[in-house]
Enzyme design. Structure first.
Site, PDB file in Angstrom:
ATOM      1  N   THR A  17       0.797  -1.233   0.000  1.00  0.00           N
ATOM      2  CA  THR A  17       0.000   0.000   0.000  1.00  0.00           C
ATOM      3  C   THR A  17       0.827   1.279   0.000  1.00  0.00           C
ATOM      4  O   THR A  17       0.334   2.317  -0.409  1.00  0.00           O
ATOM      5  CB  THR A  17      -0.945   0.038   1.223  1.00  0.00           C
ATOM      6  OG1 THR A  17      -0.164  -0.127   2.399  1.00  0.00           O
ATOM      7  CG2 THR A  17      -1.999  -1.043   1.130  1.00  0.00           C
ATOM      8  N   LYS A  31      -2.647   7.771  -0.030  1.00  0.00           N
ATOM      9  CA  LYS A  31      -2.657   7.114   1.278  1.00  0.00           C
ATOM     10  C   LYS A  31      -2.533   8.209   2.329  1.00  0.00           C
ATOM     11  O   LYS A  31      -1.538   8.930   2.354  1.00  0.00           O
ATOM     12  CB  LYS A  31      -1.483   6.131   1.384  1.00  0.00           C
ATOM     13  CG  LYS A  31      -1.518   5.270   2.642  1.00  0.00           C
ATOM     14  CD  LYS A  31      -0.379   4.258   2.680  1.00  0.00           C
ATOM     15  CE  LYS A  31      -0.524   3.331   3.878  1.00  0.00           C
ATOM     16  NZ  LYS A  31       0.554   2.341   3.950  1.00  0.00           N
TER      17      LYS A  31
END
Lengths: 448, 633
Positions: free
Chosen positions: A182, A261
């Site tokens: 991620t 993110k």
């Protein structure tokens, strides 16, 4: 490092090697009148070289300190685990075909309770047996492209991923899922958004914020959402599929150029910035939230533009920043600089001459904001107006990371500065939005 | 019934859990406290059983998962952060908790491990947001003395407490995560306990040692005992969550009885020629039989378009209704299973029919459709078809186990000492390392430091209390088991009050006041010390003590002198007492003249009745005797 004794070093490694031991073996240690018996376990990377880790009968691990007078023996070899997965569910050829390309950031795995090792499941049958729900959604094909932490990926990897995705689509995949660590998934999503144009099917990046070896992992739910999206979504764009909230309920589908993110650890770390959320999957249904999208098509005529210029930098301005940082990039032959300026798009006046020099040297310099939310507007203050007159290109509400990826891509497409500037400011993959509206926040709580 | 436990081969191992009284939780900086009222945060999760390398999956867990069970977590920002919500990795292991555990381990002569490794123990009933409990062994191989017998301690661990279940509605289970991550010490004994009473004594001894650290929580819910109970012909049963010490022996007694009754049933089934193979999962929809039934439960179910389904248990007639222990029949055990696996409300079986509105005709028809003979039993459930099938399959499985004997299970303790089915016993392979927390070396130097500051062992202290303060053994024991041991020594040191009075007050008096509903625990230590100062300096009498305590419990943090004044319990000055005595005597002059010394009791009674709490009885007695002797001589 000894592959059979992972994590061990120094004295501990020497002793274990002299025993001919490897993890999984049964070890007997006697010292200070106490006996320790158990299975030899791997050592944490953070551990010192003074302890040997064994799993005792109760299942607990303990570290036994090495002393000069201790007695240690290898009492037996551990049985090598032979994995017999439960029979995979029946495959249904009538379902859409989805390719899962793995780049690292394992999305499914099983635990070797004997040694504590976590082994990724990568073959299609492995995936099916661990996430059996997938067999009701799509006919899965898998490819392991890399096994890398996402922070180790480079623009060369983006090129490779784009090429493989294009290949699978040309061969007839109804959608492609890319499993990805991620940390830099947002960058890769942006890169693919530019490299894969005129897409006929969806390309979905997916990851997990909780490691997949734990029962509470978000990996399986995210993967199911991603495969659903790849198999059935009516759009054909590069998107990211992750939890929308901290609940295991909705999966948010973010556009690849607008996603960032924004939390180190939460399940809902990924947010769409400066745009409305693109789509959401709830109760197995895909709900499109955006006003428009590129529709799915049956042809295979995508345009692949996978080249990226690596000599592009993303420079975050901070109070007192030394302008020599900009000079250094120019001397090093950088062709593009994205500035992450303050507020509406500013840097200190002391940097102006370095920026002017860079532009005079044919470096493209463009401005984004470190505020993350909102768009730059360099007309409001004098410093902004001066930067504009020097030739800094304002990039509207584009995310700084997306801007950097885009400039790499732009300079990979053309040598011509004029063309490059045009391409950089042209909306190619929804990286710019002309309007910013008040975001509709997802509900933080649910009631039953 | 007198049971020879030794002969039955009873083996009990204890796992004592007690919450530690730390400033913060085990893996984060939240307050280790519970919250009341409505939760401010809720979130919904599913837990997916992770597959082991050997393809093993906990069957019960996987079943729950497949049924789509979801967990609704409730939290409050005061007592939970992202760590308990599994939205942030754990912080470092709480060193205060580790030191308390090490201290307790040293007190039990256990050997601390050289390096502590935190493990993940997979638990996917929802009680842990992560799907595992974080736990670590801190010491191995200790021992304690109980009635002169050595009880080996296998290990002493430090672990996080679990979330507490607050409800269950359909496929949603509610858990509150305030308790999650509160540090717990676990002390596990070897299975060397051979009688129910002994188990209780072992638990008491361990509890005393833990309390002696001065760093464990008190009160209901802070202590939980798990018992591993087996008898020779029976099976190993793990009973979870016994909260009260007094219940331990009862739980064991009842569990032994239950196992004996099950063994008897197994023998009877075998004698009847019943084999496991005869019990088949043949489940029949019998809804039509009950379409006009008077049975309210069935009628309501059918009205809601649910099904009534049945299964035959060949040769089981009369056994389902047989009582294993008071209130628990084989039928109850089957109902527990049906509820767990099928999520149905309960079962009906032919041993208890016709009843509950089910008619004789309906029952006959049922037996007929299932081709059941009089020696067979039939079990019915009413619910959605799928649930009925799962429930009756579980019933059939339990019936097959009944042929074999006692099934291994994890059972939960009820407040009355009985137990109920909780889940199958989990497989052994369910622990793997918590890689988010680095291993923690325990240095010899650290152990030396802890050893120097070790609290006094309970048995030493009891002996010392008797010797040093001259109190009797009963009071010394009571003090040791109470929370006032330290306070006792402080009061005796700081005041001139008699040790026996102080000890009796802190134990017996306080206990009876608590029984009356007086919140003694509201009193602060310095208030209690002050009360004894007032008594020992003659400002009030020891008889006034209960009244003062009561008043202070209702007037938080008030000065005890205020209580004395408000209640009019201050001591009368000596000359006033003298005056009262003389007055009483003059009013009863005839009696005194007539009876002399023998009038004392009556007069003393009169005075104390009126002035109890305001006068010192010994002083009154002395003065009264003097006055009487003046007249009668």
């Amino acid at each position: 490092m000894n592959e059979k004794l992972p994590g061990y070093k120094g004295e501990a490694l020497r002793i274990l090697e002299s025993l001919g031991a490897e993890t999984g073996d049964f070890i007997y240690i006697e010292k200070e009148g106490k006996v320790y018996e158990g299975t030899l376990m791997p050592r944490s990377e953070l551990g010192d070289d003074k302890h040997i880790v064994i799993k005792i009968k109760s299942g607990y691990n303990i570290g036994v300190r090495i002393t000069s007078d201790m007695k240690i023996e290898k009492k037996g070899s551990g049985a090598k685990p032979s994995f017999t997965p439960p029979p995979p569910p029946k495959q249904r050829p009538d379902l859409p075909r989805v390719t899962i390309i793995s780049t690292g950031g394992t999305i499914a795995s099983r635990v070797d309770y004997r040694t504590g090792a976590v082994r990724p499941a990568i073959s299609a049958s492995d995936l099916y047996s661990i996430v059996p729900e997938l067999s009701d959604i799509a006919l899965i094909d898998t490819e392991i492209l890399f096994s890398a932490f996402s922070e180790d990926l480079t623009p060369k990897h983006w090129t490779k991923i784009a090429e493989r995705v294009a290949e699978h689509i040309k061969r007839g995949a109804h959608g492609v899922v890319i499993t990805h660590g991620t940390d830099t998934m947002g960058y890769t999503a942006a890169a693919l958004s530019f490299a894969l144009q005129n897409l006929p099917v969806p390309v979905v990046l997916v990851g997990a914020q909780r490691s997949e070896d734990r029962p509470s992992s978000d990996a399986a739910e995210n993967l199911i959402g991603a495969v659903q999206c790849a198999a059935n979504a009516p759009f054909a764009e590069v998107v990211v599929a992750m939890h929308q909230t901290i609940s295991d309920e909705a999966i948010a589908i973010h556009r690849g150029t607008k996603v960032r993110k924004l939390h180190t650890s939460r399940r809902d770390a990924f947010k769409t910035v400066n745009a409305e959320l693109f789509a959401r999957i709830l109760d197995k249904k895909i709900i499109i939230l955006a006003d428009d999208f590129n529709p799915r098509r049956n042809d295979r005529n995508l345009i692949l533009k996978p080249r990226f210029e690596e000599k592009v930098a993303l420079i975050k301005f901070y109070p007192g920043m030394n302008p020599k940082i900009i000079d250094w990039h120019v001397e090093e032959g950088y062709r593009g600089i994205i500035l992450e300026g303050t507020g509406l798009g500013h840097v200190r006046r002391k940097c102006f001459s370095s920026i002017r020099k860079a532009i005079e040297n044919g470096v493209i310099v463009a401005m984004t904001s470190q505020c993350i939310w909102g768009r730059v507007n360099m007309n409001v203050y004098a410093n902004g107006r001066d930067l504009l007159s020097i030739g800094v290109i304002p990039l509207g509400d584009m995310l700084a990371e997306t801007a950097m990826v885009k400039l790499m891509w732009v300079l990979g497409q053309t040598e011509n500065l004029e063309e490059a500037r045009d391409l950089l400011t042209k909306n190619i993959a929804h990286e710019f939005s002309s309007r910013t509206v008040e975001p509709v926040k997802p509900p933080e709580t649910i009631s039953v | 019934m007198k049971i020879d436990y030794e002969k039955l081969g009873l083996k009990v191992g204890l796992e004592c859990h007690q919450q530690l009284d730390t400033k913060e939780k085990l893996f984060c900086s939240c307050k280790p406290e519970l919250f009341k009222g409505e939760p401010k945060i809720t979130f919904l999760r599913r837990l997916r059983p992770t597959q082991s390398e050997l393809g093993q999956i906990d069957p019960a867990a996987y079943f729950e998962f497949k049924k789509g069970v979801k967990i609704l977590y409730e939290a409050d920002p005061q007592t939970s952060c992202l760590v308990e919500m599994d939205e942030e990795p754990p912080h470092d292991l709480n060193r205060e908790a580790l030191d308390i555990t090490l201290t307790a381990a040293l007190m039990m002569n256990a050997k601390p491990v050289d390096e502590v490794h935190v493990m993940r123990k997979v638990v996917i009933d929802g009680s842990n947001t992560t799907g595992f409990q974080r736990t670590c062994v801190v010491a191995l191989g200790g021992e304690i003395q109980v009635d002169g017998k050595k009880i080996p301690i296998e290990h002493i661990s430090l672990e996080e407490d679990a979330a507490r279940k607050t409800g269950e509605e359909g496929f949603i289970i509610r858990y509150r995560i305030d308790r999650l991550c509160i540090p717990l010490i676990e002390v596990a004994t070897a299975p060397v306990i051979h009688s129910p009473k002994e188990a209780e004594k072992v638990a008491l001894t361990i509890g005393r040692i833990l309390r002696a650290t001065g760093k464990v929580k008190r009160g209901l819910g802070t202590i939980r005992q798990d018992l591993n109970i087996s008898i020779r012909e029976g099976a190993l049963i793990e009973v979870k969550g016994v909260q009260e010490l007094e219940l331990i022996s009862k739980v064991i007694e009842l569990e032994v009885q239950r196992q004996l009754a099950l063994i008897q049933i197994s023998e009877e089934l075998k004698a009847r020629g019943v084999t496991e193979n005869q019990i088949r999962d043949k489940i029949i929809d019998v809804t039509p039989i009950f379409k006009d039934t008077k049975c309210r439960v069935l009628r309501r179910a059918i009205k809601k378009k649910k099904h009534v389904m049945a299964i035959k248990l060949p040769g089981f007639s009369g056994l389902l209704g047989r009582e294993l222990i008071p209130g628990l029949r084989l039928g109850t055990e089957m109902a527990d299973r049906a509820r767990f696996w099928g999520r149905v409300g309960g079962i009906l079986h032919t041993d208890e029919l016709p009843k509950y509105g089910v008619s004789k005709e309906e029952m006959d028809r049922l037996m007929e459709i299932l081709e059941a003979e009089p020696q067979d039993a039939v079990v019915i459930v009413a619910d959605a078809k799928e649930n009925c099938i799962d429930a009756l399959r579980a019933v059939a499985e339990r019936a097959r186990e009944a042929v074999k004997g006692v099934p291994e299970e994890t059972r939960a303790a009820n407040p009355d000492g009985t137990t109920r089915y909780m889940r199958p016993r989990p497989g052994a392979a369910r622990m793997y390392p918590e890689t988010d927390i680095p291993p923690i070396p325990i240095t010899d130097e650290h152990i030396r430091r802890l050893r120097k500051a070790l609290p006094e062992l309970p048995e030493h202290r009891i002996r010392r209390l008797i010797k040093e303060y001259g109190i009797n053994k009963k009071l010394a024991l009571q003090l040791q088991d109470s929370e006032y041991g330290d306070l006792f020594e402080k009061i005796v040191e700081e005041t001139a009050a008699s040790p026996t009075l102080v000890a009796a007050t802190l134990t017996e008096t306080f206990k009876s006041l608590k029984r009356e509903g007086i919140k003694v625990e509201k009193l602060r230590d310095n208030q209690i010390i002050k009360i004894f100062k007032l008594i020992s300096t003659g400002k009030t009498s020891k008889e006034a003590l209960p009244e003062i305590v009561k008043w202070l419990s209702e007037h938080e943090s008030a000065n005890p002198m205020d209580a004395v004044e408000a209640l009019g319990l201050s001591m009368l000055p000596k000359d006033e007492v003298q005056r009262i005595i003389r007055e009483i005597i003059s009013r009863n002059r005839e009696l005194v003249v007539e009876k002399g010394e023998r009038a004392f009791g009556f007069l003393m009674g009169l005075i104390m009745k009126k002035y109890r709490g305001k006068v010192n009885a010994e002083e009154v007695s002395k003065m009264l005797r003097e006055e009487i002797s003046k007249i009668s001589s």
